[in-house]
Design a protein around this motif. Structure first.
Motif, PDB file in Angstrom:
ATOM      1  N   GLY A   1       2.642   9.256 -12.793  1.00  0.00           N
ATOM      2  CA  GLY A   1       4.058   9.356 -12.475  1.00  0.00           C
ATOM      3  C   GLY A   1       4.436   8.568 -11.241  1.00  0.00           C
ATOM      4  N   LYS A   2       3.625   8.692 -10.190  1.00  0.00           N
ATOM      5  CA  LYS A   2       3.900   7.977  -8.945  1.00  0.00           C
ATOM      6  C   LYS A   2       3.766   6.471  -9.145  1.00  0.00           C
ATOM      7  N   ILE A   3       2.718   6.038  -9.820  1.00  0.00           N
ATOM      8  CA  ILE A   3       2.512   4.602 -10.048  1.00  0.00           C
ATOM      9  C   ILE A   3       3.656   4.036 -10.879  1.00  0.00           C
ATOM     10  N   GLY A   4       4.060   4.750 -11.927  1.00  0.00           N
ATOM     11  CA  GLY A   4       5.179   4.302 -12.757  1.00  0.00           C
ATOM     12  C   GLY A   4       6.447   4.135 -11.937  1.00  0.00           C
ATOM     13  N   HIS A   5       6.698   5.065 -11.042  1.00  0.00           N
ATOM     14  CA  HIS A   5       7.877   4.982 -10.175  1.00  0.00           C
ATOM     15  C   HIS A   5       7.792   3.755  -9.250  1.00  0.00           C
ATOM     16  N   TRP A   6       6.641   3.584  -8.620  1.00  0.00           N
ATOM     17  CA  TRP A   6       6.480   2.461  -7.673  1.00  0.00           C
ATOM     18  C   TRP A   6       6.603   1.114  -8.369  1.00  0.00           C
ATOM     19  N   VAL A   7       6.006   0.994  -9.548  1.00  0.00           N
ATOM     20  CA  VAL A   7       6.085  -0.273 -10.292  1.00  0.00           C
ATOM     21  C   VAL A   7       7.525  -0.523 -10.721  1.00  0.00           C
ATOM     22  N   GLY A   8       8.245   0.537 -11.100  1.00  0.00           N
ATOM     23  CA  GLY A   8       9.640   0.400 -11.485  1.00  0.00           C
ATOM     24  C   GLY A   8      10.535  -0.058 -10.341  1.00  0.00           C
ATOM     25  N   GLU A   9      10.172   0.284  -9.105  1.00  0.00           N
ATOM     26  CA  GLU A   9      10.938  -0.140  -7.927  1.00  0.00           C
ATOM     27  C   GLU A   9      10.833  -1.637  -7.692  1.00  0.00           C
ATOM     28  N   MET A  10       9.736  -2.224  -8.089  1.00  0.00           N
ATOM     29  CA  MET A  10       9.448  -3.619  -7.758  1.00  0.00           C
ATOM     30  C   MET A  10      10.149  -4.545  -8.673  1.00  0.00           C
TER      31      MET A  10
ATOM     32  N   ILE B   1       0.866  -1.171   0.000  1.00  0.00           N
ATOM     33  CA  ILE B   1       0.000   0.000   0.000  1.00  0.00           C
ATOM     34  C   ILE B   1       0.903   1.221   0.000  1.00  0.00           C
ATOM     35  N   ARG B   2       0.747   2.049  -1.013  1.00  0.00           N
ATOM     36  CA  ARG B   2       1.539   3.279  -1.122  1.00  0.00           C
ATOM     37  C   ARG B   2       0.619   4.466  -0.853  1.00  0.00           C
ATOM     38  N   LYS B   3       1.174   5.497  -0.264  1.00  0.00           N
ATOM     39  CA  LYS B   3       0.431   6.727   0.019  1.00  0.00           C
ATOM     40  C   LYS B   3       0.658   7.708  -1.119  1.00  0.00           C
ATOM     41  N   ALA B   4      -0.386   7.970  -1.897  1.00  0.00           N
ATOM     42  CA  ALA B   4      -0.276   8.891  -3.026  1.00  0.00           C
ATOM     43  C   ALA B   4      -0.428  10.341  -2.552  1.00  0.00           C
TER      44      ALA B   4
ATOM     45  N   ASN C   1      -4.640   6.083  -0.734  1.00  0.00           N
ATOM     46  CA  ASN C   1      -4.063   4.745  -0.857  1.00  0.00           C
ATOM     47  C   ASN C   1      -4.070   4.201  -2.281  1.00  0.00           C
ATOM     48  N   VAL C   2      -2.892   3.674  -2.679  1.00  0.00           N
ATOM     49  CA  VAL C   2      -2.744   2.957  -3.942  1.00  0.00           C
ATOM     50  C   VAL C   2      -2.263   1.560  -3.585  1.00  0.00           C
ATOM     51  N   TYR C   3      -3.014   0.547  -3.982  1.00  0.00           N
ATOM     52  CA  TYR C   3      -2.696  -0.839  -3.647  1.00  0.00           C
ATOM     53  C   TYR C   3      -1.987  -1.486  -4.828  1.00  0.00           C
ATOM     54  N   ILE C   4      -0.844  -2.125  -4.559  1.00  0.00           N
ATOM     55  CA  ILE C   4      -0.055  -2.762  -5.611  1.00  0.00           C
ATOM     56  C   ILE C   4       0.202  -4.216  -5.224  1.00  0.00           C
ATOM     57  N   TYR C   5      -0.284  -5.113  -6.075  1.00  0.00           N
ATOM     58  CA  TYR C   5      -0.058  -6.550  -5.887  1.00  0.00           C
ATOM     59  C   TYR C   5       0.874  -7.012  -6.999  1.00  0.00           C
TER      60      TYR C   5
ATOM     61  N   SER D   1       1.925  -6.830 -12.365  1.00  0.00           N
ATOM     62  CA  SER D   1       1.477  -6.176 -11.139  1.00  0.00           C
ATOM     63  C   SER D   1       0.054  -5.695 -11.359  1.00  0.00           C
ATOM     64  N   MET D   2      -0.752  -5.731 -10.317  1.00  0.00           N
ATOM     65  CA  MET D   2      -2.107  -5.210 -10.362  1.00  0.00           C
ATOM     66  C   MET D   2      -2.148  -3.990  -9.460  1.00  0.00           C
ATOM     67  N   ILE D   3      -2.628  -2.881  -9.992  1.00  0.00           N
ATOM     68  CA  ILE D   3      -2.708  -1.643  -9.239  1.00  0.00           C
ATOM     69  C   ILE D   3      -4.172  -1.275  -9.086  1.00  0.00           C
ATOM     70  N   ALA D   4      -4.554  -0.868  -7.880  1.00  0.00           N
ATOM     71  CA  ALA D   4      -5.945  -0.483  -7.627  1.00  0.00           C
ATOM     72  C   ALA D   4      -5.996   0.768  -6.758  1.00  0.00           C
ATOM     73  N   ILE D   5      -6.948   1.635  -7.087  1.00  0.00           N
ATOM     74  CA  ILE D   5      -7.240   2.815  -6.273  1.00  0.00           C
ATOM     75  C   ILE D   5      -8.742   2.783  -6.003  1.00  0.00           C
TER      76      ILE D   5
END
Length: 82
Positions: A73-82, A3-6, A17-21, A29-33
């Motif tokens: 931008g934030k989602i792209g960054h978070w997915v790139g970290e994983m 869970i990331r804080k947007a 909250n942005v949920y990333i599985y 990866s599955m992203i949900a808001i």
């Protein structure tokens, strides 16, 4: 699941909250808001520019365009970290 804080403003509302599985076996990866009733999947092969454009386009249907750009931008960054 992570869970990331947007903390992104969408008009008067705050998207928090942005949920990333991440499914490593199937390489996506599955992203949900839930606050905006939005979700998508991202494959490992998808390029950053392609992903950013797709996310922004999809998010623009649910939120203001500035908000969509910031979230993409934030989602792209978070997915790139994983």
């Amino acid at each position: 699941m992570k869970i990331r804080k947007a903390n992104v403003k969408n008009g008067e509302e705050l998207i928090t909250n942005v949920y990333i599985y991440e499914n490593k076996k199937q390489e996506f990866s599955m992203i949900a808001i839930p606050e905006i009733e939005w979700s998508t999947t991202v494959t490992y092969e998808e390029g950053r520019e392609e992903l950013s454009a797709r996310l922004q386009s999809s998010l623009s249907e649910r939120v203001e365009s500035d908000t969509a750009g910031e979230l993409a931008g934030k989602i792209g960054h978070w997915v790139g970290e994983m």
